[in-house]
Design a protein around this motif. Structure first.
Motif, mmCIF file in Angstrom:
data_model
loop_
_atom_site.group_PDB
_atom_site.id
_atom_site.type_symbol
_atom_site.label_atom_id
_atom_site.label_comp_id
_atom_site.label_asym_id
_atom_site.label_seq_id
_atom_site.Cartn_x
_atom_site.Cartn_y
_atom_site.Cartn_z
ATOM 1 N N UNK A 191 -64.972 -7.572 -23.097
ATOM 2 C CA UNK A 191 -64.537 -7.801 -24.480
ATOM 3 C C UNK A 191 -63.828 -9.155 -24.641
ATOM 4 N N UNK A 192 -63.704 -9.920 -23.556
ATOM 5 C CA UNK A 192 -63.027 -11.216 -23.622
ATOM 6 C C UNK A 192 -63.475 -12.027 -22.408
ATOM 7 N N UNK A 193 -62.869 -13.195 -22.195
ATOM 8 C CA UNK A 193 -63.274 -14.052 -21.072
ATOM 9 C C UNK A 193 -62.945 -13.421 -19.720
ATOM 10 N N UNK A 194 -61.945 -12.544 -19.703
ATOM 11 C CA UNK A 194 -61.627 -11.790 -18.487
ATOM 12 C C UNK A 194 -61.518 -10.320 -18.888
ATOM 13 N N UNK A 195 -61.428 -9.453 -17.873
ATOM 14 C CA UNK A 195 -61.072 -8.066 -18.165
ATOM 15 C C UNK A 195 -59.619 -8.104 -18.663
ATOM 16 N N UNK A 196 -59.289 -7.334 -19.711
ATOM 17 C CA UNK A 196 -57.944 -7.443 -20.300
ATOM 18 C C UNK A 196 -57.228 -6.096 -20.308
ATOM 19 N N UNK A 197 -55.884 -6.165 -20.289
ATOM 20 C CA UNK A 197 -55.067 -4.982 -20.518
ATOM 21 C C UNK A 197 -54.678 -4.961 -21.982
ATOM 22 N N UNK A 198 -54.709 -3.778 -22.605
ATOM 23 C CA UNK A 198 -54.280 -3.632 -23.998
ATOM 24 C C UNK A 198 -52.787 -3.308 -23.983
ATOM 25 N N UNK A 199 -51.958 -4.338 -23.770
ATOM 26 C CA UNK A 199 -50.534 -4.095 -23.507
ATOM 27 C C UNK A 199 -49.791 -3.560 -24.726
ATOM 28 N N UNK A 200 -50.182 -3.998 -25.925
ATOM 29 C CA UNK A 200 -49.477 -3.489 -27.116
ATOM 30 C C UNK A 200 -49.789 -2.002 -27.326
ATOM 31 N N UNK A 201 -51.010 -1.636 -27.046
ATOM 32 C CA UNK A 201 -51.367 -0.217 -27.169
ATOM 33 C C UNK A 201 -50.597 0.608 -26.130
ATOM 34 N N UNK A 202 -50.472 0.078 -24.914
ATOM 35 C CA UNK A 202 -49.723 0.776 -23.859
ATOM 36 C C UNK A 202 -48.267 0.984 -24.289
ATOM 37 N N UNK A 203 -47.660 -0.084 -24.840
ATOM 38 C CA UNK A 203 -46.250 -0.023 -25.242
ATOM 39 C C UNK A 203 -46.065 1.001 -26.365
ATOM 40 N N UNK A 204 -47.024 1.065 -27.269
ATOM 41 C CA UNK A 204 -46.934 2.019 -28.377
ATOM 42 C C UNK A 204 -46.897 3.467 -27.861
ATOM 43 N N UNK A 205 -47.687 3.730 -26.788
ATOM 44 C CA UNK A 205 -47.800 5.109 -26.290
ATOM 45 C C UNK A 205 -46.543 5.569 -25.553
ATOM 46 N N UNK A 206 -45.846 4.616 -24.932
ATOM 47 C CA UNK A 206 -44.753 4.941 -24.030
ATOM 48 C C UNK A 206 -43.633 5.713 -24.730
#
Ligand SMILES: Cc1cc2nc3c(=O)[nH]c(=O)nc-3n(C[C@H](O)[C@H](O)[C@H](O)COP(=O)(O)OP(=O)(O)OC[C@H]3O[C@@H](n4cnc5c(N)ncnc54)[C@H](O)[C@@H]3O)c2cc1C
Ligand code: FES
Ligand code: FES
Lengths: 298, 163
Positions: free
Chosen positions: A219-234
């Motif tokens: 979905x981008x130039x590298x494999x990415x982490x969806x960090x904002x989504x992770x933070x929302x779940x925490x």
């Protein structure tokens, strides 16, 4: 015919590191060759000096001890696919090894080759990122350990310095009850490069999320982490509403392109769909093998 | 540039010494030395026509450098069985009518042999995973699957009788 090149065949790691450093950095590691041979044949690879890693048998291992998992860089995708311990302890990684290429390529392709090639469609990367994996890089000067999240810097760009090679990939065993899921969306079910892929690693205590990792491939130039989504779940309860919001945020983490496999819009849409689906599945519990395989459904 | 050197390969039980350059593939040196039963399709790892068994594992010989295979044991479709003494897979492929043009079959027999060595009673899904690197332009695979099931059964019954 392949272009002419030189091939060194060391049998020990120090010997290999010596060869990699000697020639001033214009010599490259050669592992399974499943990326290098097609690229050499197709004129996409310019290097003409290689150090074969095939003689370094000591770098082919999977270890599960003292709360850590360690995988040698020459471990093949089929070694991962055949390992019951990988299936039990790293089910998302196991699912990505099963959805990978075809049987013969799996028997030759190595885990480090997949990481070091630096493609955003590398199937093993989303699960490894979601496990907070570290990579060990060795050179004649010594070792350094880097989080995988700081290794893939851009499209086919890595943190490898001239003279360095990857020797091991490792991560802490996730907390008990962590659900690890992977999904690869390809144009067909066998031997297809991913249109998009996603891995999720979630720890839930009474439905409250205490640890979340979401990684997206292609979905981008590298494999990415969806960090904002992770933070929302925490720290929040994993409700249908929260899952929907996290899926939106995860799609925001992606900057997909149009290519021969899919359009930008389709990738954004499926990023949302895949993340929602995996989070719902995590909410339902680990299920049978705790992992999903690829499918062609959107 | 380094030049060619002699490499040792045991092919279908016979010890050979073959001349290979650093950029020679296992596929090239096998075919150049008479093993034309190993087919050259895509040379990119996509089709599986070039598959051989290298030290027990099925690999695409077009993606394998000859020098890296030095010292190994190679089995081609001819080493799996001959016309006089066919492997149960080869018999089943004939009986089930699984072969049309035949180009993919050497690679498919190789992938199926490795599967049955590991798993004497594969499901359709096991066969799909094992043949995921083999393309067949002709048959639609149905009769390839039925032949593999049949060979597996013949081999299980044979093992029971002998055991
Ligand atoms: C038909 C086909 C289908 C494929 N399908 C898939 C698929 O479904 N999913 C997928 O993710 N990939 C796929 N691939 C790509 C490829 O198989 C993988 O990326 C594989 O893991 C590469 O590993 P290798 O050992 O063959 O790497 P190589 O080709 O040997 O090397 C790849 C790169 O990594 C570097 N490298 C290798 N090992 C090291 C090391 N230890 N340290 C430092 N650098 C190193 C090399 O210098 C080179 O730049 C496919 C390839 C083919 C031919
Ligand atoms: S010729 Fe080797 S895979 Fe097609
Ligand atoms: S029989 Fe023709 S390609 Fe398979």
């Amino acid at each position: 015919m392949l272009p002419r090149f030189e091939l060194y065949q060391p049998t020990t790691l120090p010997e290999a590191l010596g060869m990699l450093s000697e020639t001033g950095g214009n010599v490259r590691p050669f592992a399974g060759g499943t990326n290098l041979i097609p690229d050499l044949r197709g004129g996409r690879e310019q290097a003409r000096k290689f150090v074969s890693l095939a003689g370094l048998d000591d770098l082919r291992f999977t270890r599960f001890a003292n709360g850590r998992v360690e995988i040698g860089s020459l471990t093949t995708v089929s070694d991962l696919h055949r390992s019951h311990e990988v299936l039990r302890n790293a089910p998302a990684l196991h699912a990505s090894a099963t959805a990978f290429a075809g049987h013969m390529v799996r028997c030759t392709a190595t885990i480090a080759g997949n990481i070091c090639y630096g493609s955003p469609s590398a199937d093993l990367l989303p699960p490894l990122l979601s496990l907070d994996a570290n990579v060990t890089l060795a050179s004649a000067a010594g070792l350094r350990i880097l989080p995988l999240s700081r290794f893939n810097l851009g499209y086919k760009q890595t943190a490898l310095k001239p003279g360095e090679m990857m020797t091991q990939i490792s991560w802490p065993q996730p907390a008990r009850g962590t659900v690890q899921l992977f999904y690869k969306l390809g144009l067909r079910k066998g031997d297809a490069i991913s249109v998009i892929s996603a891995a999720v690693s979630l720890t839930l205590k009474q439905m409250v999320c205490t640890h979340a990792r979401i990684a997206l491939g292609s979905v981008a130039a590298t494999v990415v982490r969806a960090e904002r989504a992770e933070a929302l779940l925490l720290g929040r309860e994993l409700t249908e509403k929260l899952i929907g919001e996290a899926a939106e945020l995860a799609a925001d983490a992606s900057a997909p392109i149009d290519d021969l496999r899919a359009s930008k819009e389709y990738r954004l849409h499926t990023a949302r769909v895949l993340v929602r689906r995996l989070l719902r599945q995590a909410a339902e519990g680990p299920g049978e093998a705790g992992s999903t395989r690829r499918s062609t459904e959107g | 540039m380094e030049t060619s050197k002699a490499i040792k390969l045991k092919v279908n039980g016979k010890q050979l010494e073959l001349l290979a350059a650093p950029n020679s593939t296992l596929l090239e040196i096998l075919r150049n030395n008479g093993h034309v039963e190993v087919k050259c399709g895509c040379e990119k790892g996509d089709c599986g026509a070039c598959a051989v068994i290298l030290d027990g594992e099925a690999v695409d010989s077009c993606l394998t450098l000859a020098w890296i295979a030095d010292g190994s044991e190679v089995q081609t479709v001819k080493g799996i069985g001959t016309e006089a003494t066919p492997h149960p897979l080869q018999t089943a492929f004939i009986e089930e009518g699984s072969v049309q043009c035949g180009y993919c079959i050497p690679g498919i027999i190789v992938a199926a042999k490795v599967l049955l060595d590991e798993n004497p009673d594969p499901t359709d899904s096991d066969i799909r995973v094992a043949l995921s690197g083999n393309l067949c332009r002709c048959t639609g695979y149905t009769r390839i699957f039925s032949a593999i099931h049949k060979a597996a059964q013949v081999m299980r019954e044979g093992a029971q009788k002998n055991g």
